[in-house]
Structure formats: structure tokens, C-alpha cells
Design a protein around this motif. Sequence first.
Motif, mmCIF file in Angstrom:
data_model
loop_
_atom_site.group_PDB
_atom_site.id
_atom_site.type_symbol
_atom_site.label_atom_id
_atom_site.label_comp_id
_atom_site.label_asym_id
_atom_site.label_seq_id
_atom_site.Cartn_x
_atom_site.Cartn_y
_atom_site.Cartn_z
ATOM 1 N N VAL A 183 1.431 -1.243 -0.124
ATOM 2 C CA VAL A 183 2.119 -0.076 0.418
ATOM 3 C C VAL A 183 1.776 1.113 -0.469
ATOM 4 C CG1 VAL A 183 4.349 0.947 1.011
ATOM 5 C CG2 VAL A 183 3.992 -1.514 1.328
ATOM 6 N N ALA A 184 1.017 2.053 0.079
ATOM 7 C CA ALA A 184 0.603 3.234 -0.683
ATOM 8 C C ALA A 184 1.704 4.288 -0.714
ATOM 9 C CB ALA A 184 -0.670 3.823 -0.085
ATOM 10 N N HIS A 185 2.511 4.351 0.363
ATOM 11 C CA HIS A 185 3.570 5.356 0.410
ATOM 12 C C HIS A 185 4.527 5.051 1.555
ATOM 13 C CE1 HIS A 185 5.402 9.238 -0.396
ATOM 14 N NE2 HIS A 185 5.292 9.565 0.878
ATOM 15 N N VAL A 186 5.817 5.190 1.299
ATOM 16 C CA VAL A 186 6.825 5.112 2.352
ATOM 17 C C VAL A 186 7.438 6.498 2.461
ATOM 18 C CG1 VAL A 186 8.978 4.069 3.146
ATOM 19 C CG2 VAL A 186 7.355 2.687 1.855
ATOM 20 N N ILE A 187 7.387 7.089 3.637
ATOM 21 C CA ILE A 187 7.976 8.410 3.850
ATOM 22 C C ILE A 187 9.492 8.295 3.674
ATOM 23 C CG2 ILE A 187 8.199 10.361 5.465
ATOM 24 C CD1 ILE A 187 5.269 9.749 4.523
ATOM 25 N N LYS A 188 10.077 9.265 3.005
ATOM 26 C CA LYS A 188 11.499 9.243 2.645
ATOM 27 C C LYS A 188 12.430 8.906 3.811
ATOM 28 C CE LYS A 188 14.905 12.285 0.484
ATOM 29 N NZ LYS A 188 15.133 13.621 -0.064
ATOM 30 N N ASN A 241 11.787 7.030 6.282
ATOM 31 C CA ASN A 241 11.437 5.690 6.759
ATOM 32 C C ASN A 241 10.797 5.624 8.143
ATOM 33 O OD1 ASN A 241 12.386 4.473 4.380
ATOM 34 N ND2 ASN A 241 14.461 4.402 5.181
ATOM 35 N N HIS A 242 10.347 6.745 8.676
ATOM 36 C CA HIS A 242 9.714 6.749 9.997
ATOM 37 C C HIS A 242 8.201 6.510 9.926
ATOM 38 C CE1 HIS A 242 8.638 10.793 8.768
ATOM 39 N NE2 HIS A 242 7.769 10.801 9.764
ATOM 40 N N ALA A 243 7.661 6.452 8.724
ATOM 41 C CA ALA A 243 6.222 6.282 8.560
ATOM 42 C C ALA A 243 5.919 5.687 7.192
ATOM 43 C CB ALA A 243 5.507 7.628 8.710
ATOM 44 N N LEU A 244 4.755 5.036 7.123
ATOM 45 C CA LEU A 244 4.287 4.552 5.825
ATOM 46 C C LEU A 244 2.778 4.448 5.842
ATOM 47 C CD1 LEU A 244 3.353 1.343 6.037
ATOM 48 C CD2 LEU A 244 5.760 0.938 5.866
ATOM 49 N N MET A 245 2.220 4.336 4.634
ATOM 50 C CA MET A 245 0.778 4.162 4.489
ATOM 51 C C MET A 245 0.518 2.830 3.801
ATOM 52 S SD MET A 245 -0.698 7.923 3.578
ATOM 53 C CE MET A 245 -2.378 7.361 3.787
ATOM 54 N N LEU A 246 -0.470 2.102 4.315
ATOM 55 C CA LEU A 246 -0.896 0.830 3.738
ATOM 56 C C LEU A 246 -2.366 0.924 3.377
ATOM 57 C CD1 LEU A 246 0.360 -2.161 5.946
ATOM 58 C CD2 LEU A 246 1.134 -1.518 3.674
ATOM 59 N N GLU A 247 -2.725 0.275 2.272
ATOM 60 C CA GLU A 247 -4.132 0.220 1.896
ATOM 61 C C GLU A 247 -4.631 -1.208 2.017
ATOM 62 O OE1 GLU A 247 -7.244 1.482 -1.614
ATOM 63 O OE2 GLU A 247 -5.277 2.441 -1.508
ATOM 64 N N HIS A 248 -5.772 -1.350 2.693
ATOM 65 C CA HIS A 248 -6.454 -2.631 2.892
ATOM 66 C C HIS A 248 -7.373 -2.859 1.684
ATOM 67 C CE1 HIS A 248 -9.471 -5.322 4.779
ATOM 68 N NE2 HIS A 248 -8.456 -5.722 5.538
ATOM 69 N N SER A 249 -7.704 -4.108 1.388
ATOM 70 C CA SER A 249 -8.576 -4.420 0.250
ATOM 71 C C SER A 249 -9.968 -3.801 0.386
ATOM 72 C CB SER A 249 -8.693 -5.937 0.076
ATOM 73 O OG SER A 249 -9.256 -6.518 1.239
ATOM 74 N N SER A 250 -10.377 -3.465 1.593
ATOM 75 C CA SER A 250 -11.677 -2.824 1.830
ATOM 76 C C SER A 250 -11.692 -1.366 1.396
ATOM 77 C CB SER A 250 -12.012 -2.887 3.325
ATOM 78 O OG SER A 250 -11.083 -2.089 4.056
ATOM 79 N N GLY A 251 -10.501 -0.820 1.121
ATOM 80 C CA GLY A 251 -10.399 0.600 0.798
ATOM 81 C C GLY A 251 -9.887 1.429 1.965
ATOM 82 N N THR A 254 7.031 1.765 -1.972
ATOM 83 C CA THR A 254 5.715 2.133 -2.463
ATOM 84 C C THR A 254 5.323 1.189 -3.600
ATOM 85 O OG1 THR A 254 6.074 4.434 -1.839
ATOM 86 C CG2 THR A 254 4.362 4.013 -3.480
ATOM 87 N N GLY A 255 4.104 0.674 -3.515
ATOM 88 C CA GLY A 255 3.596 -0.242 -4.538
ATOM 89 C C GLY A 255 3.732 -1.712 -4.186
ATOM 90 N N ASP A 256 4.552 -2.033 -3.185
ATOM 91 C CA ASP A 256 4.735 -3.432 -2.788
ATOM 92 C C ASP A 256 3.437 -4.019 -2.237
ATOM 93 O OD1 ASP A 256 7.422 -3.235 -3.431
ATOM 94 O OD2 ASP A 256 8.143 -3.446 -1.366
#
Length: 166
Positions: A62-67, A69-79, A104-106
Motif C-alpha cells: 500500500v503506497a498511500h491511503v487517501i485520508k 478512505n475513498h481511494a488508495l494506491m498499491l504498488e506491484h513488484s514490477s514497479g 500506508t506501508g502495509d
Amino acid sequence: MFSKWRKKTEESKVIEIFSPVTGQSVSLTEVPDEAFAGGHMGKGVAIEPSIGKLVAPFEGTVAHVIKSNHALMLEHSSGLQFLFHIGVNTVSLKGEGFVSHVATGDKVKPGQLLIEFDIEKIQNAGFPVITPIIVTNADEVTSNIETIFGPVQAGSDVILKAVIKS
């Protein structure tokens, strides 16, 4: 001895991304927001959800959770980095109708519940619940993205295929 003169063959890797929500996968052009519909946020698809659960479509961080909670960003191992944005203008709800189960960071596993959302509450507040799934760094990482439309089951059906640059 002559190995240094051999031409390196470029290998491409195809990454398949499963749907994070159950519903109907559609083109981003169907999102009633020009930032998404016009591709200004990045390449991707949108899903009209039928169930109010957003799950991890792959193992990632989890790269970021919007405060709100309506959106978040995830990073895949491929980048590859993905934005999952539940609804349009739903930031206005200030978190009402959204429950995040990650921070964030999970590290997350495929199928893990990320966010629960109340479809009826969002619609009753006058907001579309269509959910854009955006590859935010596609130009940096991929040479091609294929989108797949139609009915999708969270965690079971592929919605995006990305050819990773080598």
C-alpha cells in the motif's frame, strides 16, 4: 570468449491484473469526470461495482491511503503503481460510507480486503459509484496496456494486461 558481442535479446514480461471489485468493467471514457475519462490520470479501466468491497488484485504494498478512505494506491513488484478510486467526487463524503482495512506501508496479498464501501450511501448522496483503476506510471514502466471489459468477479477476472519494458 565472444559472448560480449552477442546481441542481447529483449524479454518482455506480461503482468495480469485481476479485478479489485465485482461488477462491470468498462472503458475509462464512461467515467463522468474528465480527469479520468480523458486519460489525464493515467491508463486503465473503470468498474461499475455491484458489491461494496475493494480487494487487493495482486501481492503488493500500500503506497498511500487517501485520508477519506475513498481511494488508495498499491504498488506491484514490477514497479507498476495503481490508483483505485471508489466513485467520482466521493472525497466530498469525508470518509462517510468508507471503511479502510489497510494503512500506508502495509503488505497485502491477493484477495485481501482493502476498503469496504456503501454503494447505496454513495448513490443516495448523489455521487456515481463507478470506480476507476488507473496505472499511474504506465509510461515509465510498460510498453503496452491491454484493457478487458465485461462482467468481472473480484480476484478472479483479469481487467488489465501490461507488457513490462525490459
